[in-house]
Design an enzyme around this catalytic site. Structure first.
Site, PDB file in Angstrom:
ATOM      1  N   ARG A  51       2.154  -4.728   6.165  1.00  0.00           N
ATOM      2  CA  ARG A  51       1.389  -3.724   5.411  1.00  0.00           C
ATOM      3  C   ARG A  51       2.202  -2.441   5.387  1.00  0.00           C
ATOM      4  O   ARG A  51       2.544  -1.897   6.440  1.00  0.00           O
ATOM      5  CB  ARG A  51       0.008  -3.456   6.022  1.00  0.00           C
ATOM      6  N   ASN A  97     -11.111  -2.406  -5.232  1.00  0.00           N
ATOM      7  CA  ASN A  97     -10.358  -1.435  -6.023  1.00  0.00           C
ATOM      8  C   ASN A  97     -11.029  -1.090  -7.361  1.00  0.00           C
ATOM      9  O   ASN A  97     -10.675  -0.094  -7.999  1.00  0.00           O
ATOM     10  CB  ASN A  97      -8.909  -1.902  -6.259  1.00  0.00           C
ATOM     11  N   ARG A 125     -12.345   2.514  -7.849  1.00  0.00           N
ATOM     12  CA  ARG A 125     -11.459   3.671  -8.079  1.00  0.00           C
ATOM     13  C   ARG A 125     -11.805   4.322  -9.419  1.00  0.00           C
ATOM     14  O   ARG A 125     -12.501   3.725 -10.245  1.00  0.00           O
ATOM     15  CB  ARG A 125     -10.005   3.198  -8.075  1.00  0.00           C
ATOM     16  N   TRP A 128       2.635   7.989  -2.652  1.00  0.00           N
ATOM     17  CA  TRP A 128       4.049   8.134  -3.002  1.00  0.00           C
ATOM     18  C   TRP A 128       4.175   9.008  -4.260  1.00  0.00           C
ATOM     19  O   TRP A 128       5.000   9.918  -4.317  1.00  0.00           O
ATOM     20  CB  TRP A 128       4.661   6.749  -3.264  1.00  0.00           C
ATOM     21  N   GLY A 187      -0.122   5.313  -4.469  1.00  0.00           N
ATOM     22  CA  GLY A 187      -0.748   6.540  -4.949  1.00  0.00           C
ATOM     23  C   GLY A 187      -0.193   7.760  -4.229  1.00  0.00           C
ATOM     24  O   GLY A 187       0.178   8.760  -4.859  1.00  0.00           O
ATOM     25  N   HIS A 242       2.229   3.143  -8.966  1.00  0.00           N
ATOM     26  CA  HIS A 242       1.996   1.714  -9.181  1.00  0.00           C
ATOM     27  C   HIS A 242       3.148   1.112  -9.997  1.00  0.00           C
ATOM     28  O   HIS A 242       3.594  -0.005  -9.730  1.00  0.00           O
ATOM     29  CB  HIS A 242       0.664   1.484  -9.909  1.00  0.00           C
ATOM     30  N   GLU A 278       1.553 -13.019  12.372  1.00  0.00           N
ATOM     31  CA  GLU A 278       2.078 -11.833  13.059  1.00  0.00           C
ATOM     32  C   GLU A 278       1.997 -10.684  12.051  1.00  0.00           C
ATOM     33  O   GLU A 278       2.343 -10.854  10.888  1.00  0.00           O
ATOM     34  CB  GLU A 278       3.540 -12.052  13.468  1.00  0.00           C
ATOM     35  N   ASP A 325       0.830  -1.214   0.000  1.00  0.00           N
ATOM     36  CA  ASP A 325       0.000   0.000   0.000  1.00  0.00           C
ATOM     37  C   ASP A 325       0.863   1.262   0.000  1.00  0.00           C
ATOM     38  O   ASP A 325       2.012   1.249   0.445  1.00  0.00           O
ATOM     39  CB  ASP A 325      -0.918  -0.027   1.231  1.00  0.00           C
ATOM     40  N   GLY A 326       0.276   2.351  -0.487  1.00  0.00           N
ATOM     41  CA  GLY A 326       0.943   3.648  -0.446  1.00  0.00           C
ATOM     42  C   GLY A 326       1.489   4.113  -1.790  1.00  0.00           C
ATOM     43  O   GLY A 326       2.133   5.162  -1.866  1.00  0.00           O
TER      44      GLY A 326
HETATM   45  C1  IPE Z   1      -5.430  -2.656  -0.093  1.00  0.00           C
HETATM   46  O1  IPE Z   1      -5.125  -1.321  -0.233  1.00  0.00           O
HETATM   47  C2  IPE Z   1      -5.401  -3.337  -1.429  1.00  0.00           C
HETATM   48  C3  IPE Z   1      -4.099  -3.426  -2.074  1.00  0.00           C
HETATM   49  C4  IPE Z   1      -2.950  -3.062  -1.587  1.00  0.00           C
HETATM   50  C5  IPE Z   1      -4.116  -4.025  -3.383  1.00  0.00           C
HETATM   51  P1  IPE Z   1      -6.250  -0.209  -0.368  1.00  0.00           P
HETATM   52  O2  IPE Z   1      -5.544   1.076  -0.548  1.00  0.00           O
HETATM   53  O3  IPE Z   1      -7.232  -0.571  -1.417  1.00  0.00           O
HETATM   54  O4  IPE Z   1      -6.978  -0.273   1.057  1.00  0.00           O
HETATM   55  P2  IPE Z   1      -7.874   0.824   1.766  1.00  0.00           P
HETATM   56  O5  IPE Z   1      -8.881   1.282   0.761  1.00  0.00           O
HETATM   57  O6  IPE Z   1      -6.984   1.948   2.174  1.00  0.00           O
HETATM   58  O7  IPE Z   1      -8.458   0.132   2.940  1.00  0.00           O
HETATM   59  C1  IPE Z   2      -1.805   0.157  -3.263  1.00  0.00           C
HETATM   60  O1  IPE Z   2      -1.511   1.510  -3.316  1.00  0.00           O
HETATM   61  C2  IPE Z   2      -2.021  -0.437  -4.629  1.00  0.00           C
HETATM   62  C3  IPE Z   2      -3.422  -0.693  -4.976  1.00  0.00           C
HETATM   63  C4  IPE Z   2      -4.419  -0.613  -4.156  1.00  0.00           C
HETATM   64  C5  IPE Z   2      -3.692  -1.088  -6.340  1.00  0.00           C
HETATM   65  P1  IPE Z   2      -2.642   2.618  -3.323  1.00  0.00           P
HETATM   66  O2  IPE Z   2      -3.005   2.914  -4.720  1.00  0.00           O
HETATM   67  O3  IPE Z   2      -3.768   2.201  -2.457  1.00  0.00           O
HETATM   68  O4  IPE Z   2      -1.886   3.834  -2.685  1.00  0.00           O
HETATM   69  P2  IPE Z   2      -2.508   4.905  -1.689  1.00  0.00           P
HETATM   70  O5  IPE Z   2      -3.009   4.146  -0.501  1.00  0.00           O
HETATM   71  O6  IPE Z   2      -3.608   5.609  -2.428  1.00  0.00           O
HETATM   72  O7  IPE Z   2      -1.354   5.781  -1.367  1.00  0.00           O
HETATM   73 MG    MG Z   3      -4.144   2.459  -0.473  1.00  0.00          MG
END
Ligand code: IPE
Ligand code: IPE
Ligand code: MG
Length: 253
Positions: free
Chosen positions: A177, A64, A67, A21, A19, A33, A196, A16-17
């Site tokens: 995570r 997802n 989005r 970033w 977007g 991504h 864990e 995660d993170g």
């Molecule tokens: C979880 O991340 C799914 C993936 C990393 C693929 P999200 O960004 O979708 O989760 P939420 O929406 O913050 O809970």
């Molecule tokens: C995780 O990163 C990848 C996917 C869910 C596809 P995000 O796209 O959720 O990144 P943030 O959480 O918006 O930073």
């Molecule tokens: Mg996310």
């Protein structure tokens, strides 16, 4: 990370993170991504180097799809581009690729890509890389229950577990995570029952080998009790012999 202590056999990661970033760098989210795929390639290497036998990553959740259409389209295009590009490296490194999730909801060309990539890497013996795509823990439990119902099988924990989409690997020992959020987001609801968890504030694109080792160290410093008391766990470790006794001495130190 402590090289002589037990490694997790199965590590799962909520990548995660991406977007945020990218946004922080004034770049489009898809650039995050794209960079995330680079980190994933490295994470396979880190896992191989540490003798981890199973790596499971969350790449696209059932939720997802909600989005913006442009981001979803960009993610599908990235997938179609990244898999063929990474395949030769995976084959060379002994990676067995498995795609986990609801394939029926994916475009036919993605479904064929998944089948072909799995077939081409099926001989990989060093690590299994499960890519969870169009995956949700709730979907998984429902599809497993439906399979048992269709076969008229009695629903037991063992029967349900055997019908889940990750039945080919043991449950994860460690779930990482990245991205700063501390929630499950519909990942491995069943399988992570006794995992864990390790939460990192680092966005997935900037996650490094040192961050990975930090997660492993945290894992190695914990006592997994599976509902038992600490004393019972220590007694079991003594009974199991010298390898686990070393761990036990360290815990008492
Ligand atoms: C979880 O991340 C799914 C993936 C990393 C693929 P999200 O960004 O979708 O989760 P939420 O929406 O913050 O809970
Ligand atoms: C995780 O990163 C990848 C996917 C869910 C596809 P995000 O796209 O959720 O990144 P943030 O959480 O918006 O930073
Ligand atoms: Mg996310």
């Amino acid at each position: 990370m402590h090289p002589t202590l037990a490694m997790p056999g199965h590590v799962a990661i909520v990548m995660d993170g991406n977007g945020r970033w990218a946004t922080r760098r004034l770049m489009p989210r898809i650039a995050g991504h794209r960079q995330g795929v680079e980190t994933l390639r490295k994470a396979v290497r880190w896992s191989l180097d540490r003798g981890i036998g199973v790596l499971t990553v969350f790449a696209f959740s059932s939720e997802n799809w909600n989005r913006p259409a442009e981001e979803v389209k960009g993610l599908m295009a990235l997938l179609m581009h990244a898999i063929p590009r990474e395949l030769p490296g995976f084959i060379e490194q002994g990676v067995a690729l498995r795609f986990v999730g609801d394939r029926a909801g994916l475009a036919p060309e993605i479904q064929s890509l998944f089948s072909s990539a799995e077939a081409q890497t099926a001989a990989g013996r060093r690590i299994t890389l499960n890519v969870c795509f169009n995956y949700g823990g709730r979907w998984d439990i429902v599809q497993a229950a439906r399979t048992l119902a269709e076969r008229g099988e009695t629903i037991t924990e063992a029967a349900l577990a055997a019908s889940l989409s990750l039945a080919h690997v043991p449950d994860p020992d460690l779930v990482i995570r990245t991205g700063g959020e501390q929630r499950v987001s519909n990942f491995l609801l069943w399988q992570a029952a006794y995992a864990e968890w390790f939460f990192s504030d680092k966005a997935w694109p900037s996650f490094t080998a040192d961050d990975f080792d930090l997660a492993i160290s945290a894992f190695q410093g914990r006592e997994r009790r599976f509902g038992l008391t600490s004393q019972q766990v220590r007694e079991q470790a003594h009974a199991a012999g010298p390898v686990l006794e070393g761990l036990d001495d360290r815990c008492q130190a």
